[in-house]
Design a protein around this motif. Structure first.
Motif, PDB file in Angstrom:
ATOM      1  N   LYS A   1      -0.882  24.184 -40.273  1.00 30.35           N
ATOM      2  CA  LYS A   1      -0.729  22.425 -40.551  1.00 30.35           C
ATOM      3  C   LYS A   1      -0.796  21.779 -39.078  1.00 30.35           C
ATOM      4  CE  LYS A   1       1.501  18.726 -42.730  1.00 30.35           C
ATOM      5  NZ  LYS A   1       2.671  18.375 -43.376  1.00 30.35           N
ATOM      6  N   ILE A   2      -0.344  22.598 -38.201  1.00 28.92           N
ATOM      7  CA  ILE A   2      -0.238  22.095 -36.568  1.00 28.92           C
ATOM      8  C   ILE A   2      -1.697  21.615 -36.150  1.00 28.92           C
ATOM      9  CG2 ILE A   2       0.248  22.360 -34.196  1.00 28.92           C
ATOM     10  CD1 ILE A   2       2.556  24.079 -35.010  1.00 28.92           C
ATOM     11  N   SER A   3      -2.601  22.564 -36.544  1.00 29.96           N
ATOM     12  CA  SER A   3      -4.115  22.609 -36.164  1.00 29.96           C
ATOM     13  C   SER A   3      -4.675  21.398 -36.950  1.00 29.96           C
ATOM     14  CB  SER A   3      -4.809  23.804 -36.603  1.00 29.96           C
ATOM     15  OG  SER A   3      -5.968  23.492 -36.160  1.00 29.96           O
ATOM     16  N   ARG A   4      -4.284  21.189 -37.994  1.00 32.04           N
ATOM     17  CA  ARG A   4      -4.993  20.356 -39.126  1.00 32.04           C
ATOM     18  C   ARG A   4      -4.403  18.731 -38.748  1.00 32.04           C
ATOM     19  NH1 ARG A   4      -3.364  24.039 -43.463  1.00 32.04           N
ATOM     20  NH2 ARG A   4      -1.462  22.436 -43.920  1.00 32.04           N
ATOM     21  N   MET A   5      -3.211  18.853 -38.207  1.00 29.09           N
ATOM     22  CA  MET A   5      -2.444  17.410 -37.757  1.00 29.09           C
ATOM     23  C   MET A   5      -3.166  17.020 -36.312  1.00 29.09           C
ATOM     24  SD  MET A   5      -0.639  16.331 -39.903  1.00 29.09           S
ATOM     25  CE  MET A   5       0.028  14.907 -38.827  1.00 29.09           C
ATOM     26  N   LYS A   6      -3.775  18.031 -35.564  1.00 22.90           N
ATOM     27  CA  LYS A   6      -4.336  17.819 -34.360  1.00 22.90           C
ATOM     28  C   LYS A   6      -5.728  17.134 -34.635  1.00 22.90           C
ATOM     29  CE  LYS A   6      -3.289  21.741 -32.518  1.00 22.90           C
ATOM     30  NZ  LYS A   6      -3.043  22.920 -31.430  1.00 22.90           N
ATOM     31  N   LYS A   7      -6.354  17.765 -35.690  1.00 21.94           N
ATOM     32  CA  LYS A   7      -7.553  17.164 -35.829  1.00 21.94           C
ATOM     33  C   LYS A   7      -7.545  15.649 -36.207  1.00 21.94           C
ATOM     34  CE  LYS A   7      -9.419  21.465 -37.978  1.00 21.94           C
ATOM     35  NZ  LYS A   7     -10.142  21.850 -39.251  1.00 21.94           N
ATOM     36  N   LEU A   8      -6.474  15.379 -37.004  1.00 23.53           N
ATOM     37  CA  LEU A   8      -6.334  14.034 -37.297  1.00 23.53           C
ATOM     38  C   LEU A   8      -5.929  13.088 -36.015  1.00 23.53           C
ATOM     39  CD1 LEU A   8      -4.042  14.073 -40.537  1.00 23.53           C
ATOM     40  CD2 LEU A   8      -6.569  13.409 -39.965  1.00 23.53           C
TER      41      LEU A   8
ATOM     42  N   TYR B   1      -6.251  25.091 -25.896  1.00 26.57           N
ATOM     43  CA  TYR B   1      -4.879  24.688 -25.598  1.00 26.57           C
ATOM     44  C   TYR B   1      -3.983  25.522 -26.651  1.00 26.57           C
ATOM     45  CZ  TYR B   1      -0.432  23.311 -24.080  1.00 26.57           C
ATOM     46  OH  TYR B   1       0.840  23.395 -23.354  1.00 26.57           O
ATOM     47  N   ARG B   2      -4.232  25.135 -27.982  1.00 28.88           N
ATOM     48  CA  ARG B   2      -3.649  25.704 -28.900  1.00 28.88           C
ATOM     49  C   ARG B   2      -3.829  27.328 -29.030  1.00 28.88           C
ATOM     50  NH1 ARG B   2      -5.207  28.377 -33.465  1.00 28.88           N
ATOM     51  NH2 ARG B   2      -6.801  26.621 -33.572  1.00 28.88           N
ATOM     52  N   GLU B   3      -4.772  27.741 -28.972  1.00 25.89           N
ATOM     53  CA  GLU B   3      -5.020  29.256 -28.969  1.00 25.89           C
ATOM     54  C   GLU B   3      -4.191  29.926 -27.898  1.00 25.89           C
ATOM     55  OE1 GLU B   3      -9.233  29.308 -29.218  1.00 25.89           O
ATOM     56  OE2 GLU B   3      -9.343  28.857 -31.286  1.00 25.89           O
ATOM     57  N   ALA B   4      -4.193  29.326 -26.892  1.00 22.36           N
ATOM     58  CA  ALA B   4      -3.547  29.929 -25.727  1.00 22.36           C
ATOM     59  C   ALA B   4      -2.119  29.897 -25.434  1.00 22.36           C
ATOM     60  CB  ALA B   4      -4.183  29.352 -24.434  1.00 22.36           C
ATOM     61  N   HIS B   5      -1.479  29.002 -26.323  1.00 20.69           N
ATOM     62  CA  HIS B   5      -0.103  28.727 -26.222  1.00 20.69           C
ATOM     63  C   HIS B   5       0.563  28.654 -27.546  1.00 20.69           C
ATOM     64  CE1 HIS B   5      -1.841  26.866 -22.715  1.00 20.69           C
ATOM     65  NE2 HIS B   5      -0.469  27.171 -22.007  1.00 20.69           N
ATOM     66  N   GLU B   6      -0.095  29.418 -28.710  1.00 19.07           N
ATOM     67  CA  GLU B   6       0.572  29.219 -30.246  1.00 19.07           C
ATOM     68  C   GLU B   6       2.161  29.598 -30.013  1.00 19.07           C
ATOM     69  OE1 GLU B   6      -1.994  31.887 -32.202  1.00 19.07           O
ATOM     70  OE2 GLU B   6      -3.428  30.248 -32.726  1.00 19.07           O
ATOM     71  N   VAL B   7       2.593  30.527 -29.524  1.00 22.06           N
ATOM     72  CA  VAL B   7       3.817  30.977 -29.495  1.00 22.06           C
ATOM     73  C   VAL B   7       4.624  29.875 -28.928  1.00 22.06           C
ATOM     74  CG1 VAL B   7       5.605  32.447 -28.716  1.00 22.06           C
ATOM     75  CG2 VAL B   7       3.589  33.530 -29.374  1.00 22.06           C
ATOM     76  N   GLU B   8       4.310  29.359 -27.470  1.00 18.60           N
ATOM     77  CA  GLU B   8       4.972  28.236 -27.193  1.00 18.60           C
ATOM     78  C   GLU B   8       5.163  27.148 -28.153  1.00 18.60           C
ATOM     79  OE1 GLU B   8       4.464  25.208 -23.336  1.00 18.60           O
ATOM     80  OE2 GLU B   8       3.092  26.963 -23.478  1.00 18.60           O
ATOM     81  N   ILE B   9       4.098  26.489 -28.794  1.00 16.25           N
ATOM     82  CA  ILE B   9       4.011  25.577 -29.814  1.00 16.25           C
ATOM     83  C   ILE B   9       5.054  26.006 -30.709  1.00 16.25           C
ATOM     84  CG2 ILE B   9       2.798  24.425 -31.466  1.00 16.25           C
ATOM     85  CD1 ILE B   9       0.208  24.836 -29.296  1.00 16.25           C
ATOM     86  N   LEU B  10       4.984  26.919 -31.306  1.00 14.69           N
ATOM     87  CA  LEU B  10       5.867  27.370 -32.360  1.00 14.69           C
ATOM     88  C   LEU B  10       7.371  27.441 -32.183  1.00 14.69           C
ATOM     89  CD1 LEU B  10       6.463  28.466 -35.212  1.00 14.69           C
ATOM     90  CD2 LEU B  10       5.864  30.954 -34.554  1.00 14.69           C
ATOM     91  N   ARG B  11       7.795  27.768 -30.624  1.00 20.46           N
ATOM     92  CA  ARG B  11       8.944  27.595 -30.393  1.00 20.46           C
ATOM     93  C   ARG B  11       9.484  26.374 -30.142  1.00 20.46           C
ATOM     94  NH1 ARG B  11      11.923  31.997 -28.555  1.00 20.46           N
ATOM     95  NH2 ARG B  11      10.916  34.298 -28.920  1.00 20.46           N
ATOM     96  N   ASN B  12       8.539  25.479 -29.620  1.00 19.75           N
ATOM     97  CA  ASN B  12       8.898  24.276 -29.301  1.00 19.75           C
ATOM     98  C   ASN B  12       9.106  23.363 -30.440  1.00 19.75           C
ATOM     99  OD1 ASN B  12       8.752  24.290 -26.698  1.00 19.75           O
ATOM    100  ND2 ASN B  12       6.799  23.491 -26.219  1.00 19.75           N
ATOM    101  N   PHE B  13       8.381  23.681 -31.545  1.00 19.00           N
ATOM    102  CA  PHE B  13       8.604  23.083 -32.905  1.00 19.00           C
ATOM    103  C   PHE B  13       9.949  23.588 -33.462  1.00 19.00           C
ATOM    104  CE2 PHE B  13       6.687  23.011 -37.374  1.00 19.00           C
ATOM    105  CZ  PHE B  13       7.429  21.480 -37.613  1.00 19.00           C
TER     106      PHE B  13
END
Length: 410
Positions: A12-19, A45-57
Motif C-alpha cells: 500500500k505504501i507503493s500505491r499511496m506513492k502513486k497517488l 528509492y523505495r526499492e533500495a530503502h524498503e527496510v528503512e521505510i518499514l521501520r520508520n513506519f
C-alpha cells in the motif's frame, strides 16, 4: 483474532506513492542529465530503502494518537513535524489552546503558478486494547493476515528483503498514518534525486478528525492567510478500491451522529420481582430502531431521501466504469447479502445512510445482572450526501420518534 484493528499491505505504501505522484503534478528532475521521471526516482528509492521505510513506519505507528489525550497527540504531531523538516519541508505546529495541533508545512517551488493543499489526519479512532492481539501502539509484523494463519515476524534488518504480502498491525496503520508513511519517503527520494514539483505544496495534517474535527473551522479561520494560496485540496484519507487498486475520489459523504435514549423506571429493577411488568427498555429501543429501516436496508424515516441531489450522466458513467467487485467483497467479508441489492456499493454511497454505531442496555457476559435496565441507548451514525442538511436530517429522525408514540425531552 484481532478485532477493531487496521492492517495494511506493505504494498500500500507503493500505491499511496502513486497517488502522491499525481498530487505532485508530474514532478520533474531539475537536472537535464537525469532521464528518470519523478515516479521512477521514487520507485527506485523505495526499492533500495524498503527496510528503512518499514521501520520508520513502525516508529510512526508507535506514537499514541487519540485526540482526547493532548500530551500524546502533541508528541505524535512533533514527530511528524520533525520528519517533514528532515525532507525539506518548512514545517511547524499550528496550535490553539487545549486542542490537538495542526501539523503544517510548506514546500514552495520557484516559478510555480499553483498551490496544492494536502490533507491528512494523524489521529486515530478510539481503541479498546482488550480487543487486540497485541497492544495497539506496539506495531507487530505478520507474514500474512492473522485470520489466514499469519505468523509473527521480527522486523527485517537492513539488506533483507521485504515481502509485500506481510501485514503490519497497529492502530492507524491504514487510517490515516499510511499516507504520511508514503509521503515522507517520496519527498526524501525527490530531495536526494534533485526532483522538483511543478506546484507549491501546503501540508495540513489534522489531529482530531476521528473526533469530528471540531476545531478545524477555527484553525482554518485563524490561519486563513496560510491557506488562501491553495488552488485545490487533495485529501489523503480514504480506502483503496476493494480490488486493491488505487482510486481517486472526487467527493465523500458528510458525517454526523446522535444518541437516542429510552427511559423506563426511575431505577434498575430486579427481573425476578418486576419482569413481565416493568418496561423493558432494551426491547422498546429495539422496536424503535427496527421502525427506522426495513430488511432491504431502505430508511423508513419520512423524507429521508427527498433532499439528496440526483447524480448526473457523468457520474453515472463513472459508476458504470468501475470494476464490479461486490461479489468478491461479500465473500471476503462473509456477507450473504448486502443492503440495497441489487445496487452496488458505489451506488449505495450516493444516498444518505442511517446506521447503528452502538447499543447499550445493562451488561453482558460476566457483568450481566438480574435487572431490567431503566435506560437503553443507541448511537446513530448518519452519512450525508450533496443536498442534505444535518439539522434537517436530525429533525426528520426526531419527528419519526415522536410518530412512534415517544415523548422527546431534548
Amino acid at each position: 483474532m484481532q478485532r477493531d484493528t487496521t492492517a495494511m499491505r506493505l504494498a500500500k505504501i507503493s500505491r499511496m506513492k502513486k497517488l502522491l505522484l499525481i498530487a505532485l503534478s508530474c514532478a520533474t528532475p531539475i537536472s537535464s542529465i537525469s532521464a528518470q521521471s519523478g515516479g521512477e526516482i521514487a520507485r527506485a528509492y523505495r526499492e533500495a530503502h524498503e527496510v528503512e521505510i518499514l521501520r520508520n513506519f513502525a516508529e510512526l505507528l508507535s506514537y499514541p494518537n487519540r485526540a482526547r489525550d493532548l500530551d500524546d497527540i502533541t508528541r505524535a504531531a512533533e514527530y511528524i513535524r520533525d520528519e517533514l523538516l528532515a525532507v525539506g519541508v518548512d514545517s511547524e505546529l499550528l496550535q490553539l489552546e487545549d486542542v490537538p495541533p495542526i501539523v503544517y508545512g510548506e514546500l514552495n517551488v520557484p516559478g510555480a503558478t499553483r498551490t496544492l493543499g494536502i490533507y491528512v489526519h494523524y489521529d486515530g479512532q478510539a481503541v479498546d486494547p482488550s480487543n487486540w492481539t497485541h497492544p495497539p501502539f506496539e506495531p507487530t509484523l505478520y507474514s500474512a493476515p492473522i485470520p489466514e494463519g499469519g505468523r509473527q515476524l521480527p522486523m527485517p534488518e537492513p539488506g533483507e528483503a521485504v515481502d509485500p504480502t506481510w501485514r503490519l498491525y497497529a492502530r492507524s496503520a491504514g487510517d490515516d498514518k499510511a499516507p504520511i508513511a508514503a509521503i515522507l519517503p517520496v519527498l526524501k527520494a525527490f530531495q536526494e534525486g534533485n526532483v522538483q514539483s511543478t506546484s507549491n505544496l501546503i501540508f495540513f495534517f489534522d489531529g482530531e478528525e476521528e473526533a469530528g474535527s471540531r476545531n478545524l473551522p477555527r484553525y482554518m479561520e485563524t490561519f486563513k492567510d496560510r491557506l488562501d494560496p491553495i488552488d485545490i485540496w487533495l485529501f489523503f484519507d480514504g480506502p483503496a478500491h476493494p480490488s486493491g487498486r488505487p482510486q481517486i475520489t472526487f467527493g465523500v459523504r458528510g458525517s454526523m451522529g446522535m444518541e437516542v435514549t429510552v427511559y423506563g423506571a426511575a431505577r434498575n429493577l430486579h427481573s425476578g420481582h418486576y419482569g413481565n411488568w416493568a418496561p423493558d427498555t432494551g426491547v422498546i429501543l429495539s422496536r424503535l430502531l427496527v421502525s427506522m429501516k426495513d430488511e432491504a436496508g431502505r430508511v423508513l424515516v419520512d423524507g429521508w431521501y427527498d433532499t439528496a441531489e440526483p447524480i448526473g450522466e457523468e457520474e453515472r458513467a463513472a459508476l458504470a466504469a468501475m470494476p464490479a467487485w461486490d461479489e468478491q467483497l461479500k465473500r471476503e467479508l462473509g456477507i450473504v447479502r448486502s443492503e440495497g441489492e441489487p445496487e452496488s456499493l458505489p451506488e449505495r454511497l450516493m444516498v444518505p445512510a442511517l446506521n447503528i454505531r452502538g447499543i447499550t442496555s445493562g451488561n453482558t457476559g460476566a457483568l450481566a445482572r438480574n435487572v431490567i435496565p431503566n435506560t437503553a441507548v443507541a448511537a446513530l451514525g448518519i452519512r450525508l450526501v450533496k443536498g442534505n442538511d444535518p439539522a434537517h436530517l436530525r429533525q426528520l429522525i426526531v419527528d419519526h420518534i415522536q410518530r412512534q408514540g415517544f415523548h422527546v425531552v431534548s
